[in-house]
Scaffold this active site. Structure first.
Site, PDB file in Angstrom:
ATOM      1  CD  GLU A 106      -3.367  -6.058   4.020  1.00  0.00           C
ATOM      2  OE1 GLU A 106      -3.465  -6.855   3.067  1.00  0.00           O
ATOM      3  OE2 GLU A 106      -2.716  -5.007   3.960  1.00  0.00           O
ATOM      4  CD  GLU A 140      -2.873  -1.203   2.323  1.00  0.00           C
ATOM      5  OE1 GLU A 140      -2.309  -1.535   3.394  1.00  0.00           O
ATOM      6  OE2 GLU A 140      -4.083  -0.957   2.222  1.00  0.00           O
TER       7      GLU A 140
HETATM    8  N1  3HC Z   1       4.615  -7.213  11.557  1.00  0.00           N
HETATM    9  C1  3HC Z   1       5.383  -7.588  12.597  1.00  0.00           C
HETATM   10  N2  3HC Z   1       6.213  -8.639  12.578  1.00  0.00           N
HETATM   11  C2  3HC Z   1       6.278  -9.325  11.429  1.00  0.00           C
HETATM   12  C3  3HC Z   1       5.512  -9.003  10.304  1.00  0.00           C
HETATM   13  C4  3HC Z   1       4.653  -7.874  10.392  1.00  0.00           C
HETATM   14  N3  3HC Z   1       3.899  -7.471   9.373  1.00  0.00           N
HETATM   15  N4  3HC Z   1       5.785  -9.898   9.330  1.00  0.00           N
HETATM   16  C5  3HC Z   1       6.712 -10.735   9.827  1.00  0.00           C
HETATM   17  N5  3HC Z   1       7.008 -10.393  11.091  1.00  0.00           N
HETATM   18  C6  3HC Z   1       7.994 -11.041  11.973  1.00  0.00           C
HETATM   19  C7  3HC Z   1       7.632 -12.460  12.325  1.00  0.00           C
HETATM   20  O1  3HC Z   1       6.772 -12.496  13.437  1.00  0.00           O
HETATM   21  C8  3HC Z   1       8.997 -13.052  12.611  1.00  0.00           C
HETATM   22  O2  3HC Z   1       9.353 -12.612  13.897  1.00  0.00           O
HETATM   23  P1  3HC Z   1      10.269 -13.516  14.851  1.00  0.00           P
HETATM   24  O3  3HC Z   1      11.569 -13.674  14.138  1.00  0.00           O
HETATM   25  O4  3HC Z   1      10.326 -12.743  16.112  1.00  0.00           O
HETATM   26  O5  3HC Z   1       9.525 -14.818  14.983  1.00  0.00           O
HETATM   27  C9  3HC Z   1       9.894 -12.359  11.614  1.00  0.00           C
HETATM   28  O6  3HC Z   1       9.197 -11.168  11.229  1.00  0.00           O
HETATM   29  C10 3HC Z   1      10.207 -13.171  10.378  1.00  0.00           C
HETATM   30  O7  3HC Z   1       8.976 -13.656   9.844  1.00  0.00           O
HETATM   31  P2  3HC Z   1       8.880 -15.072   9.130  1.00  0.00           P
HETATM   32  O8  3HC Z   1       9.443 -16.109  10.017  1.00  0.00           O
HETATM   33  O9  3HC Z   1       7.481 -15.209   8.668  1.00  0.00           O
HETATM   34  O10 3HC Z   1       9.891 -14.843   7.922  1.00  0.00           O
HETATM   35  P3  3HC Z   1       9.775 -15.263   6.415  1.00  0.00           P
HETATM   36  O11 3HC Z   1      11.003 -14.737   5.778  1.00  0.00           O
HETATM   37  O12 3HC Z   1       9.448 -16.698   6.304  1.00  0.00           O
HETATM   38  O13 3HC Z   1       8.508 -14.463   5.819  1.00  0.00           O
HETATM   39  C11 3HC Z   1       7.067 -12.589   5.375  1.00  0.00           C
HETATM   40  C12 3HC Z   1       8.509 -13.060   5.722  1.00  0.00           C
HETATM   41  C13 3HC Z   1       6.701 -13.102   3.985  1.00  0.00           C
HETATM   42  C14 3HC Z   1       7.045 -11.084   5.377  1.00  0.00           C
HETATM   43  C15 3HC Z   1       6.086 -13.184   6.395  1.00  0.00           C
HETATM   44  O14 3HC Z   1       6.578 -12.903   7.694  1.00  0.00           O
HETATM   45  C16 3HC Z   1       4.695 -12.641   6.315  1.00  0.00           C
HETATM   46  O15 3HC Z   1       3.905 -13.140   5.540  1.00  0.00           O
HETATM   47  N6  3HC Z   1       4.385 -11.656   7.152  1.00  0.00           N
HETATM   48  C17 3HC Z   1       3.054 -11.151   7.281  1.00  0.00           C
HETATM   49  C18 3HC Z   1       2.738 -10.208   6.182  1.00  0.00           C
HETATM   50  C19 3HC Z   1       1.398  -9.583   6.433  1.00  0.00           C
HETATM   51  O16 3HC Z   1       0.448 -10.228   6.799  1.00  0.00           O
HETATM   52  N7  3HC Z   1       1.320  -8.280   6.191  1.00  0.00           N
HETATM   53  C20 3HC Z   1       0.134  -7.553   6.374  1.00  0.00           C
HETATM   54  C21 3HC Z   1       0.142  -6.928   7.708  1.00  0.00           C
HETATM   55  S1  3HC Z   1      -1.372  -6.131   8.085  1.00  0.00           S
HETATM   56  C22 3HC Z   1      -1.296  -4.675   7.252  1.00  0.00           C
HETATM   57  O17 3HC Z   1      -0.360  -4.403   6.563  1.00  0.00           O
HETATM   58  C23 3HC Z   1      -2.441  -3.749   7.474  1.00  0.00           C
HETATM   59  C24 3HC Z   1      -2.464  -2.634   6.518  1.00  0.00           C
HETATM   60  O18 3HC Z   1      -3.288  -2.935   5.436  1.00  0.00           O
HETATM   61  C25 3HC Z   1      -2.960  -1.386   7.140  1.00  0.00           C
END
Ligand code: 3HC
Ligand code: NAI
Length: 696
Positions: A126, A106
């Site tokens: 999301e 975004e």
């Molecule tokens: N916020 C906070 N922490 C996050 C995060 C996020 N969005 N995404 C990942 N992390 C953290 C994980 O909890 C993990 O923490 P840890 O080492 O303490 O356990 C660390 O980052 C690494 O994450 P992964 O083990 O999942 O690492 P990968 O390399 O396998 O994957 C990723 C990376 C593809 C970015 C995956 O973490 C992921 O899918 N994250 C979620 C993405 C997501 O859902 N984003 C949307 C958030 S909501 C949003 O954006 C609202 C907006 O529309 C207003």
């Protein structure tokens, strides 16, 4: 280091985001971006701005850890940051590599231009957290890639490569070399060509048959979404992008976001997100613990589990030697494995060539000598301590020094199994779930003497074979089966008291489980539970008999595999059918026990089954069998079909309120047909409830 860095490269200001590991858009980072852009605006020498992340992540989105805290709403919020970009006068270029997800994408769409590495993973995921994109994603993405593509991406939350959007204005250019250099060159070109800002909000969005399209899409989404409110809200917001002005569309999105983030579903999904990532953390095993290389695997027993276990390693490209006692059993196992690959080819999930390559990694054998040089052996022979003893004594003799010796036992004492070897530190439990090539869950059973190195290696290996690994201590049934035993017992007791199998399964499925307890027993095979019960009756002679279940097993009704269990089955059809024969058995048993059936409510069914899980889970936690409550939740979400939108049994109990759970348990305990000792609230549960605390 602060969350952002500001650097001048001639006429271009570069704002680099530094919030490891994934550049979550937390408060400090948001502040840093706004400050950077302001600084660039104030500097007459700056003509354009580049925002860039790390090699791993442009940004993984909003910082989920801030959700529900004041930091999330602290200005500048993400929508404010993006609004701010819309009002700047100098062009802002997003330079995107690694991942651009959720708020990260975004933010990129809020910039005026975008340059990306072709392999960047992009998503608006999301919906998987029970929310919808809340920083303009539902309004900007349709403008950039079209309504249908945008709706698909937003409702599925799917991750796709940036290259998929070649030719659309989502990406103006793809970087072939070093991202920052390419972004700077792109920005210089914009300046030279006098191109100013270009706002996505000003772009047009339309669909030739919008009404009909949204109606059709809505029907499909409604059916698929069932217990989840977010997908329909995504649809409404994307629809608003077509029918409303940009700012009004944004309002629809914001309102839906504010509503969804408060829902139990979203809280549960967010809990599951962090819980899944916590399972790999073992407090006394540091992350830098050395691990062993696992380049070849031996599997003993080519039955139901052994053949499924082997497939996991073949899929990961690790050669497997599979051993049986007799040629016939070996052939059967190999045929099963080949059949699984043929099935994948037929369904178009794999090419015939790939399947052949995987099967070629399998080496069937009848000789233990062939296991002398493998790095890991997993035993999946009969569930009998005598047989396990023979196997482990043999493995101790023939396996090379440093080989890991694992057992797939589901109930036996792993410490005892380890004691059959002179190297108990190399022995571990790797408890796969059936079908082992499909189920995500792997309980990694830590014996008293299992070394940290063996544990760390097993956890790493689990990732490689794409399992969700949860550590369990040694106890009868480990985490999952020990709890499920209590859950199934309650279902069986309620059959005695007046419920029907259909009523119990329906109530539990309505609660959200994939399958009710009696359908599950029929699927797993009644003989397995019966064998466990018979062992328990021997160990504890005064224990209450499960009369109805035992009677059905005595009749040879072992569930789907015999065409009859708590239900009957038409050959070739897994759908359970009501069986009047079972009603008769239940009635007879009730008579023998002197029970007058009573009406049992769905609420009672759910409370007894689910709180049985919670109470046993609390004991498991207190005994240190599970490392943390969220690990128990993950076992249930990934291995037992517990509804994900409820976050797992322990999280669900937290949401109900532990005091309420204790009250309900005390009421269940008054029922003379239940095990009053079991239904004493577990001490940990009682303590947390008293203190007003939660498990998680
Ligand atoms: N916020 C906070 N922490 C996050 C995060 C996020 N969005 N995404 C990942 N992390 C953290 C994980 O909890 C993990 O923490 P840890 O080492 O303490 O356990 C660390 O980052 C690494 O994450 P992964 O083990 O999942 O690492 P990968 O390399 O396998 O994957 C990723 C990376 C593809 C970015 C995956 O973490 C992921 O899918 N994250 C979620 C993405 C997501 O859902 N984003 C949307 C958030 S909501 C949003 O954006 C609202 C907006 O529309 C207003
Ligand atoms: P199974 O009966 O399908 O297969 C066992 C296989 O082991 C048979 O093919 C048998 O010939 C072979 N075998 C027996 N003794 C042997 C020996 N000494 N050397 C070599 N091969 C030998 O049994 P299943 O269901 O695969 O179970 C195996 C193990 O996995 C058990 O410990 C069981 O508790 C455990 N388990 C079973 C699950 C299930 O759902 N079936 C789930 C999780 C664990």
């Amino acid at each position: 280091m602060s969350s952002t860095q500001y650097e001048l490269h001639g006429r271009v200001a570069v704002i680099s985001m530094h919030n490891p590991p994934v550049n979550g858009l937390g408060y400090e980072l948001r502040r840093g971006i706004v400050d950077g852009v302001k600084k660039a605006e104030a500097d007459d020498n700056v003509k354009a701005v580049v925002i860039i992340g790390s090699e791993q992540a442009f940004s993984g989105g909003a910082d989920i850890r801030e959700f529900g805290t004041p930091k999330m709403m602290a200005e500048p919020t993400l929508p404010t940051v993006i609004n701010f970009l819309d009002t700047t006068t100098k062009p802002v270029v997003a330079a995107i590599g690694g991942v651009a997800m959720g708020g990260g994408l975004e933010l990129a769409m809020g910039c005026h231009y975008r340059i990306a590495k072709a392999d960047t993973k992009v998503a608006l995921p999301e919906v998987k957290l029970g929310i919808l994109p809340g920083a303009g994603g539902t309004q900007r993405l349709p403008r950039l890639i079209g309504v249908e593509h945008a709706l698909n991406l937003i409702v599925s939350g799917a991750t796709v490569p940036a290259a998929m959007f070649k030719g659309s204005p989502l990406f103006d250019e793809f970087s072939q070399g070093e991202l920052l250099q390419d972004a700077l060159a792109f920005a210089e070109k914009l300046i030279d060509e006098g191109k100013g800002i270009r706002r996505v909000r000003d772009m047009k969005v339309s669909h030739p048959k919008a009404e009909a399209f949204f109606m059709w899409a809505g029907n499909g989404i409604q059916q698929m979404a069932k217990n989840y409110p977010a997908p329909m809200k995504c649809l409404e917001a994307v629809k608003a992008s077509v029918f409303k002005k940009f700012d009004d569309g944004i309002k629809v999105e914001r309102d839906a976001f504010a509503q969804l983030i408060q829902t139990e579903e979203s809280k549960s999904l967010r809990h599951a997100f962090f819980a899944e990532r916590a399972t790999s953390k073992i407090p006394d095993v540091p992350e830098d613990t050395p691990t062993r290389d696992i380049k070849s695997v031996g599997v003993i027993g080519a039955g139901t589990m052994g053949s499924g276990i082997a497939i996991n390693f073949l899929n990961a490209g690790i050669p497997v030697r599979i051993l049986e006692m007799k040629q016939e059993a070996l052939d059967r196992g190999v045929k099963h494995i080949q059949g699984v690959y043929e099935g994948r080819v037929k369904k178009g999930k794999m090419t015939a060539e790939d399947a052949e390559k995987k099967v070629a990694l399998l080496q069937p054998t009848l000789s233990y000598d062939d296991l002398s040089d493998v790095d890991l052996v997993i035993e999946a022979v009969f569930e009998d301590m005598g047989v396990k003893q023979q196997v482990f004594e043999k493995l101790d003799q023939i396996c090379k020094h440093g080989a890991i010796l694992a057992s797939n036992t589901s109930t036996l004492d792993l410490n005892k199994i380890a004691s059959f070897t002179k190297r108990p530190e190399d022995v571990i439990g790797l408890h796969f779930f059936s079908p082992a090539n499909v189920m995500k869950l792997l309980e990694v059973v830590r014996g008293e003497k299992t070394s940290k190195e063996v544990l760390a290696t097993s956890m790493k290996l689990a990732k490689k074979i794409k399992k969700t690994a949860v550590i369990s201590g040694v106890c009868d049934g480990f985490i999952g089966n020990r709890m499920v035993g209590r859950y199934q017992t309650e279902a069986l007791l309620m059959l005695e008291e007046g419920a029907t199998p259909q009523q119990i399964d329906k109530a539990i499925e309505k609660f959200g489980f994939v399958m009710g307890p009696l359908r599950m027993a029929d699927l797993a095979g009644g003989d397995i539970g019966w064998a466990i019960r018979k062992r328990h009756y021997e160990e504890k002679p005064d224990m209450k008999r499960m009369v109805i279940a035992d009677r059905l097993c005595e009749m040879g009704r072992f569930g789907q595999k015999t065409g009859a269990g708590f239900y009957k089955y038409i050959p070739g059809n897994r759908k359970p059918q009501h069986d009047p024969e079972v009603d008769k058995v239940i009635e007879e048993c009730r008579k023998e026990m002197g029970i007058t059936p009573r009406k049992i409510s769905d609420q009672e069914i759910v409370e007894r089954c689910v709180y049985a899980l919670v109470n046993e889970g609390a004991r498991i936690l207190e005994e240190g069998i599970a490392q943390r409550a969220s690990d128990i939740d993950i076992v249930y979400l990934t291995g037992y079909g517990f509804p994900v939108f409820r976050g797992g049994p322990m999280f669900y109990a937290d949401q109900v309120g532990l005091l309420n759970v204790v009250r309900a348990i005390e009421k269940i305990r008054e029922n003379p047909n239940t095990d009053s000792k079991f239904w004493e609230p577990a001490p940990l549960l009682a303590k947390l409830a008293d203190e007003g605390k939660t498990f998680n």
